[in-house]
Write a protein that holds these residues in place. Sequence first.
Motif, short mmCIF file in Angstrom:
data_model
loop_
_atom_site.label_atom_id
_atom_site.label_comp_id
_atom_site.label_asym_id
_atom_site.label_seq_id
_atom_site.Cartn_x
_atom_site.Cartn_y
_atom_site.Cartn_z
N ASN B 116 -92.56 -10.23 59.75
CA ASN B 116 -93.85 -10.14 59.08
C ASN B 116 -93.69 -10.12 57.57
O ASN B 116 -94.44 -10.79 56.85
N GLY B 119 -92.57 -13.63 56.43
CA GLY B 119 -93.67 -14.58 56.59
C GLY B 119 -94.77 -14.35 55.57
O GLY B 119 -95.32 -15.31 55.02
N SER B 120 -95.09 -13.10 55.29
CA SER B 120 -96.14 -12.83 54.31
C SER B 120 -95.74 -13.33 52.94
O SER B 120 -96.54 -13.94 52.23
N VAL B 123 -96.09 -17.02 52.90
CA VAL B 123 -97.49 -17.47 52.82
C VAL B 123 -97.99 -17.35 51.38
O VAL B 123 -98.62 -18.27 50.84
N THR B 158 -99.23 -3.36 44.38
CA THR B 158 -99.88 -2.09 44.71
C THR B 158 -98.94 -0.91 44.53
O THR B 158 -99.35 0.23 44.66
#
Lengths: 165, 198
Positions: B116, B119-120, B123, B158
């Motif tokens: 994840n 992949g993030s 992207v 963040t």
Amino acid sequence: MEEYTREPCPWRIVDDCGGAFTMGLIGGGVFQSIKGFRNAPSGFNRRFVGSLAAIKQRSPIIAGNFAVWGGMFSTIDCALIHIRKKEDPWNSIISGAATGGILAARNGLPAMAGSAFIGGVLLALIEGVGILFTRLSAEQFQPQMPPMEDPSQLRGQQNGGYSFQ
Amino acid sequence: MSALNDTDIYSQNYNTTSGNLGSYKQFSSPYLNFDPSYLPQAQPEFIFLEGASKQRGRFELAFGQIGGSCMIGASVGGASGFYNGLKATTLAGQTGKLRRTQLLNHVMKQGSATANTFGSIAVIYSAFGVFLSWARGADDDLNTIIAATATGCLYKSTAGLRKCGLGGAVGLGASVLYALWNSRDKFTQLRPLNPAQR
């Protein structure tokens, strides 16, 4: 028609996995932003913070689940193409059902059966809609018969035309 | 081919028909009614769509890159999860069925987490890259560097300003290394570092 715009088979798995991941990330992001916005404590700033936190926490997981589905589906699809030596809607339906079954493998046999059924029906619906659209859009490309010429006019040209000598 | 282009006994009969063609070479074979030197023989030929670029753009490559990084993340995370699971189950003294399930849990959990993450990042990077190549109208190494830096910044945005800068620096460093590796041919042409290679 669609088969020619996609990658050839072993690379299609990677491509489908990436497409599914992107779809899951964007869709999950939209969904989780709304959910986090609604579930946060009152105050506009807090709502945005909650929305952002929800996107950060949950949407990669949704994307990962999508990616696993897409990759598994494409793998089985390619295997079926290799075994059956043809590409047709049955490949997609079978691989959808198999994907649903395999990914629910750790939840027990009844869950596998239900998941496989749902996967097969979903893919059958998708394929059916695709075939329907292909039929509808193929209507305008029907070949039209050219107007027949009158064969009686050809008789006079027999001596005056070309001579292959 | 040069043997065919010479005047031999076959071409003598056909010289009369091609005499009015002026500067064209005389045709050599009865089976060829054109000059074979017009055919490109060495370089391959490709057919492109009208108006389409001659290379696959970032958008066409994006899904492959995302899926590839996802799979790499899954395998790396799965391997390290397997290692961690082996260590943890040995420490806890678990055996048999329990150990197998715990190992599966470790592999699945860490594999999916790493997949994840990778992949993030892919992207976000692809989105920046596609946007930049669309906005600038060019697809080059500068796009790669800017997109990677922005990806690093955004992914860590963040966690505070310092982490954000750190992420951007990591992205910048990785993309500059990639760009240098990608254009190493130009550098060796420009300034031969090792004269013994020539």
